[in-house]
Enzyme design. Structure first.
Site, PDB file in Angstrom:
ATOM      1  N   GLY A 259      33.846  46.129  44.497  1.00 14.48           N
ATOM      2  CA  GLY A 259      34.101  45.954  43.074  1.00 14.48           C
ATOM      3  C   GLY A 259      34.468  44.520  42.731  1.00 14.48           C
ATOM      4  O   GLY A 259      34.060  43.990  41.684  1.00 14.48           O
ATOM      5  N   ASP A 260      35.226  43.865  43.599  1.00 24.03           N
ATOM      6  CA  ASP A 260      35.559  42.454  43.393  1.00 24.03           C
ATOM      7  C   ASP A 260      34.315  41.587  43.514  1.00 24.03           C
ATOM      8  O   ASP A 260      34.146  40.626  42.759  1.00 24.03           O
ATOM      9  CB  ASP A 260      36.620  42.010  44.406  1.00 24.03           C
ATOM     10  CG  ASP A 260      37.922  42.773  44.253  1.00 24.03           C
ATOM     11  OD1 ASP A 260      38.540  42.681  43.187  1.00 24.03           O
ATOM     12  OD2 ASP A 260      38.308  43.471  45.208  1.00 24.03           O
TER      13      ASP A 260
END
Length: 475
Positions: A259-260
């Site tokens: 997600g990052d």
């Protein structure tokens, strides 16, 4: 030459992540729990610090605004970040949050969270950094950094690209963000809080995500919301009919930090001036590649990943070599395919898609303009190298592109050392000059079916003889 990557300001809650890797061969005699032995420890930046670290790996100048204290974990995170990012520290009330995962055979068994420190207040320097930024990524992990700078971020969202990666423990994004990037579970949680959101039937994951995204665009007054859906890709909504951006392949591996990686890539591409749809496509591709290459296992807390070179002619080769090295180090399969790819057509795309499905990354080896001229004559290539590289890199099945100037790709292959060298089926009765080279490192040449009737020469000839073709185009 292309412009250098635009700078990026990351605002959010940093964490310190620990992984304990080991193996499990038995259960404990005093309780039915696995015994993890031969433990190896790894430490790295987490949360907003990981997002900043990954953005810096893309060759960007990155400034990270986060809360740090005088506790040992804060000191360890400062050391891990080094000089890779410019750090603007907010005062921290408490100790830095840490996350410890215990893994066996690469699979998480247990996670321990410690430290509940929160950002205490904003600083004048942090407010000035937000005001002076040209693009902002907010990596909100619910520990106060976005809250103490909320007024400054609200002003920023009205005049620059702001990407907001929300967390259920935090507040919604400020109004006007260019892109919000919740996961499917996070989007459903936020939508349910305001009384919306359909039942979470797993069989209706796409419908649920579409309705949640539609609602959140309105609730958050966001320009767009991209709901990330693990290995399926992301669903992008501007409030109307959503756009599904699928993953190029199904990547198997540790998704920690994906997600990052998604948010950092999307924010960087928006900072570079890309449209939202293009930024989300690039982010899906980057997150998929991140997982396929081994995820956080490929990160060394002692140094950040080498920055990617700018996408200029000749520069992609170094990036391709690093991609192959990362995949190989993570135990993945490197696939390579080669050709001129002058006037990319359906036969090329079918070959590249099939090749990518056989491994964990696909590197395309493409002839330089001089190499094409020597092989095809003075009238070729029809498309210059810079454009051919750009089109190939845009394909979701292509992870990297490398350029070679020789007549054949042996020298480049010797550096890439792919596990699989993919060729079209039209080479079935041909002795490939590179076959013995690939075999020297136990690689395998694999032929794939070729679509009949597709060739660059044939397309060019038909275009030249068509009404309004080459002669018509000159008028």
């Amino acid at each position: 030459m292309t412009s250098p990557a635009a700078p990026l300001l990351v605002v959010g809650d940093a964490l310190l992540d620990h992984d304990l890797f080991g193996r499990v061969e038995r259960l404990a005699p005093d309780a039915p729990v696995p015994v993890v032995s031969d433990v190896r420890r790894a430490t790295r930046p987490g949360g907003a610090a990981l997002a900043a670290w990954l953005a810096a790996a893309d060759g960007r100048d990155v400034t990270l605004v986060t809360a740090l204290g005088d506790d040992p974990s804060s000191a360890e995170l400062r050391a891990a970040l080094g000089d890779r990012v410019r750090l603007l520290a907010l005062p921290l009330d408490g100790t830095l949050s840490t996350k410890t995962r215990v893994l066996a055979e690469g699979r998480p068994l247990l996670r321990l969270d410690d430290g509940e420190g929160r950002a205490e207040e904003a600083t004048a320097e942090a407010r000035r950094a937000v005001a002076a930024a040209s693009a902002v990524l907010v990596a909100d992990y619910g520990r106060g950094c976005a809250d103490v700078l909320r007024a400054a971020l609200t002003e920023a969202a009205a005049r620059m690209p702001v990407v907001w990666d929300p967390h259920p423990r935090g507040r919604p994004p400020v109004p006007g963000v260019r892109l919000a990037t919740p996961s499917a579970a996070e989007a459903h949680t936020f939508a349910a809080r305001s009384g919306g959101g359909p039942a979470g039937d797993p069989d209706d994951e796409l419908r649920v995500a579409a309705q949640d995204a539609h609602q959140l665009v309105g609730d958050w007054r966001a320009a767009s919301v991209a709901v990330t859906m693990s290995g399926r890709g992301a669903l992008l909504s501007h409030g109307g009919t959503p756009l599904m951006v699928p993953s190029p392949v199904t990547a198997q591996g540790d998704a920690c930090g994906a997600g990052d990686r998604f948010a950092a890539t999307a924010a960087g591409l928006l900072a570079d001036g890309q449209l939202t749809e293009a930024a989300v496509r690039g982010a899906v591709h980057a997150a998929t590649r991140y997982v396929a290459e081994g995820g956080v296992r490929t990160l060394d807390a002692g140094r950040a990943p080498e920055p990617a070179p700018p996408a200029a002619v000749g520069a992609p080769t170094d990036e391709a070599l690093r991609t192959a090295a990362r995949v190989r180090a993570a135990g993945g399969t490197v696939v390579a395919a080669g050709g001129c790819f002058d006037l990319l057509h359906a036969g090329h795309v079918a070959l590249l898609q099939a090749a990518r499905r056989t491994g964990d990354c696909l590197v395309v080896c493409v002839n330089s303009d001089a190499s094409v001229r020597r092989r095809k004559g003075d009238g070729r290539p029809l498309v210059p190298l810079a454009d051919r590289v750009r089109v190939l890199r845009a394909l979701e099945c292509v992870d990297a592109v490398a350029v070679f100037d020789e007549d054949t790709p042996e020298l480049l292959l010797a550096r890439l050392r792919p596990h699989i060298w993919a060729k079209g089926g039209d080479y079935a009765r041909t002795d490939l000059p590179e076959a013995s080279l690939v075999a020297s490192w136990d690689g395998q040449v694999v032929l794939f079916p070729y679509l009949d009737g597709r060739s660059t020469s044939g397309i060019a000839e038909r275009a030249a003889h068509a009404p309004g073709g080459t002669e018509g185009a000159r008028r």
